[in-house]
Design a protein around this motif. Sequence first.
Motif, PDB file in Angstrom:
ATOM      1  N   ASP A 128       0.840  -1.199   0.000  1.00 18.85           N
ATOM      2  CA  ASP A 128       0.000   0.000   0.000  1.00 18.85           C
ATOM      3  C   ASP A 128       0.877   1.251   0.000  1.00 18.85           C
ATOM      4  N   LYS A 129       0.825   2.023  -1.083  1.00 17.51           N
ATOM      5  CA  LYS A 129       1.635   3.240  -1.153  1.00 17.51           C
ATOM      6  C   LYS A 129       1.160   4.297  -0.164  1.00 17.51           C
ATOM      7  N   ASN A 130      -0.073   4.120   0.358  1.00 16.32           N
ATOM      8  CA  ASN A 130      -0.604   5.021   1.371  1.00 16.32           C
ATOM      9  C   ASN A 130      -0.634   4.349   2.741  1.00 16.32           C
ATOM     10  N   SER A 131       0.394   3.609   3.058  1.00 13.36           N
ATOM     11  CA  SER A 131       0.460   2.893   4.327  1.00 13.36           C
ATOM     12  C   SER A 131       0.254   3.836   5.505  1.00 13.36           C
ATOM     13  N   VAL A 132      -0.647   3.454   6.406  1.00 18.14           N
ATOM     14  CA  VAL A 132      -0.926   4.278   7.577  1.00 18.14           C
ATOM     15  C   VAL A 132       0.194   4.159   8.602  1.00 18.14           C
ATOM     16  N   ALA A 133       0.773   2.983   8.730  1.00 23.06           N
ATOM     17  CA  ALA A 133       1.883   2.767   9.662  1.00 23.06           C
ATOM     18  C   ALA A 133       3.211   2.851   8.919  1.00 23.06           C
ATOM     19  N   MET A 134       4.257   3.211   9.650  1.00 31.37           N
ATOM     20  CA  MET A 134       5.575   3.421   9.055  1.00 31.37           C
ATOM     21  C   MET A 134       6.640   2.651   9.827  1.00 31.37           C
ATOM     22  N   VAL A 135       7.796   2.504   9.193  1.00 30.86           N
ATOM     23  CA  VAL A 135       8.974   1.907   9.821  1.00 30.86           C
ATOM     24  C   VAL A 135      10.120   2.906   9.718  1.00 30.86           C
ATOM     25  N   GLY A 136      10.853   3.062  10.821  1.00 31.95           N
ATOM     26  CA  GLY A 136      11.990   3.975  10.811  1.00 31.95           C
ATOM     27  C   GLY A 136      13.072   3.509  11.753  1.00 31.95           C
ATOM     28  N   GLU A 137      14.049   4.375  11.942  1.00 32.40           N
ATOM     29  CA  GLU A 137      15.163   4.056  12.841  1.00 32.40           C
ATOM     30  C   GLU A 137      15.403   5.213  13.791  1.00 32.40           C
ATOM     31  N   LEU A 138      15.667   4.867  15.039  1.00 31.95           N
ATOM     32  CA  LEU A 138      16.039   5.878  16.022  1.00 31.95           C
ATOM     33  C   LEU A 138      17.424   6.414  15.676  1.00 31.95           C
ATOM     34  N   LYS A 139      17.545   7.727  15.586  1.00 28.73           N
ATOM     35  CA  LYS A 139      18.846   8.319  15.267  1.00 28.73           C
ATOM     36  C   LYS A 139      19.846   8.061  16.388  1.00 28.73           C
ATOM     37  N   SER A 140      19.350   7.975  17.616  1.00 30.15           N
ATOM     38  CA  SER A 140      20.197   7.651  18.769  1.00 30.15           C
ATOM     39  C   SER A 140      19.611   6.428  19.459  1.00 30.15           C
ATOM     40  N   PRO A 141      20.029   5.212  19.057  1.00 33.72           N
ATOM     41  CA  PRO A 141      19.472   3.992  19.649  1.00 33.72           C
ATOM     42  C   PRO A 141      19.626   3.981  21.166  1.00 33.72           C
ATOM     43  N   MET A 142      18.635   3.384  21.854  1.00 32.50           N
ATOM     44  CA  MET A 142      18.649   3.379  23.311  1.00 32.50           C
ATOM     45  C   MET A 142      17.850   2.200  23.843  1.00 32.50           C
ATOM     46  N   GLN A 143      17.996   1.931  25.125  1.00 31.36           N
ATOM     47  CA  GLN A 143      17.231   0.887  25.785  1.00 31.36           C
ATOM     48  C   GLN A 143      15.770   1.309  25.918  1.00 31.36           C
ATOM     49  N   GLY A 144      14.903   0.323  26.142  1.00 34.54           N
ATOM     50  CA  GLY A 144      13.478   0.591  26.229  1.00 34.54           C
ATOM     51  C   GLY A 144      13.109   1.596  27.311  1.00 34.54           C
ATOM     52  N   ALA A 145      13.691   1.454  28.492  1.00 34.85           N
ATOM     53  CA  ALA A 145      13.374   2.370  29.593  1.00 34.85           C
ATOM     54  C   ALA A 145      13.817   3.794  29.262  1.00 34.85           C
ATOM     55  N   GLN A 146      14.932   3.912  28.572  1.00 39.66           N
ATOM     56  CA  GLN A 146      15.411   5.240  28.151  1.00 39.66           C
ATOM     57  C   GLN A 146      14.460   5.863  27.145  1.00 39.66           C
ATOM     58  N   PHE A 147      13.957   5.034  26.209  1.00 43.60           N
ATOM     59  CA  PHE A 147      13.049   5.553  25.193  1.00 43.60           C
ATOM     60  C   PHE A 147      11.720   5.977  25.826  1.00 43.60           C
ATOM     61  N   LYS A 171      15.455  -0.178  15.242  1.00 40.02           N
ATOM     62  CA  LYS A 171      14.404  -0.237  14.231  1.00 40.02           C
ATOM     63  C   LYS A 171      13.048  -0.168  14.926  1.00 40.02           C
ATOM     64  N   ILE A 172      12.189   0.745  14.464  1.00 44.28           N
ATOM     65  CA  ILE A 172      10.951   0.997  15.190  1.00 44.28           C
ATOM     66  C   ILE A 172       9.783   1.208  14.243  1.00 44.28           C
ATOM     67  N   GLY A 173       8.628   0.665  14.601  1.00 47.29           N
ATOM     68  CA  GLY A 173       7.397   0.900  13.869  1.00 47.29           C
ATOM     69  C   GLY A 173       6.611   2.008  14.543  1.00 47.29           C
ATOM     70  N   ILE A 174       5.839   2.753  13.763  1.00 52.00           N
ATOM     71  CA  ILE A 174       5.110   3.884  14.329  1.00 52.00           C
ATOM     72  C   ILE A 174       3.768   4.053  13.623  1.00 52.00           C
ATOM     73  N   CYS A 175       2.735   4.243  14.421  1.00 51.92           N
ATOM     74  CA  CYS A 175       1.415   4.588  13.896  1.00 51.92           C
ATOM     75  C   CYS A 175       0.673   5.331  14.997  1.00 51.92           C
ATOM     76  N   THR A 176       0.451   6.610  14.821  1.00 51.20           N
ATOM     77  CA  THR A 176      -0.189   7.420  15.853  1.00 51.20           C
ATOM     78  C   THR A 176      -1.647   6.991  16.045  1.00 51.20           C
TER      79      THR A 176
END
Length: 251
Positions: A128-147, A171-176
């Motif tokens: 789907d070229k209009n995908s509602v959810a996205m995949v990206g990368e944290l510019k500064s990787p960190m532990q879960g508690a830090q995030f 590597k992180i998925g995101i969908c508001t």
Amino acid sequence: MDPFRLQNILNEELRAFAIKDYCPNGLQVEGRSHIKKIVTGVTASQALIDAAIEREADAILVHHGYFWKGESPVLTHMKGRRIASLLSHQINLLAYHLPLDIHPTLGNNAQLAALLGIELRRGLEPWDKNSVAMVGELKSPMQGAQFAAHIEQVLGRQPLHIEAHQRVIKKIGICTGGGQSFLPLAAEQGVDAFISGEISEQTTHTAREMGVDFFAAGHHATERYGVKALGEWLSEKYQLDVCFVDIDNPV
């Protein structure tokens, strides 16, 4: 500006007609014929309408408007009062749902990603070229508690963190908003974490069993920034008087 001209401008920028949605996008309630002052907000609640009336706004621009698929069409009780307020004060109501979620720069996903330091790479739904959810990368990787602490600092709201592993998150998925149903697909694509607004009961088990940290940061809190950015774009490009009003919502 004429309300229909404003609708055409927004439709073109957000590619509204190219996206299937659960509600009509664009001008939902017609008011006065000239728009100069606009109030923007997440949801067309009575509180936001009252704020627009107080500010003598000509239009309201929101992410969550009216006339959702499956919703009763009758104008009674709460819905009737909202529509009556708009009509009696001749306030135009414009709403954009999925087109505002997925816009590559002004959208909710893009705006939240920029705030959190996530560089978006592609849509989560490759078909789907209009995908509602996205995949990206944290510019500064960190532990879960830090995030989790980072999200709280940026959004001013403590997220619900379902911890599923001890890996560094990169590597992180995101969908508001209500994007928790995308978690299994994101897990299959090897994300370390997924962030959305809401969480369902089964989301906890899915996150733990598929090894993906999940962050529920609030539907309202994750979707404040798209409509705010859209209003600022209108103000800068078309010299409209635009004011963002944030109606408090803990969900």
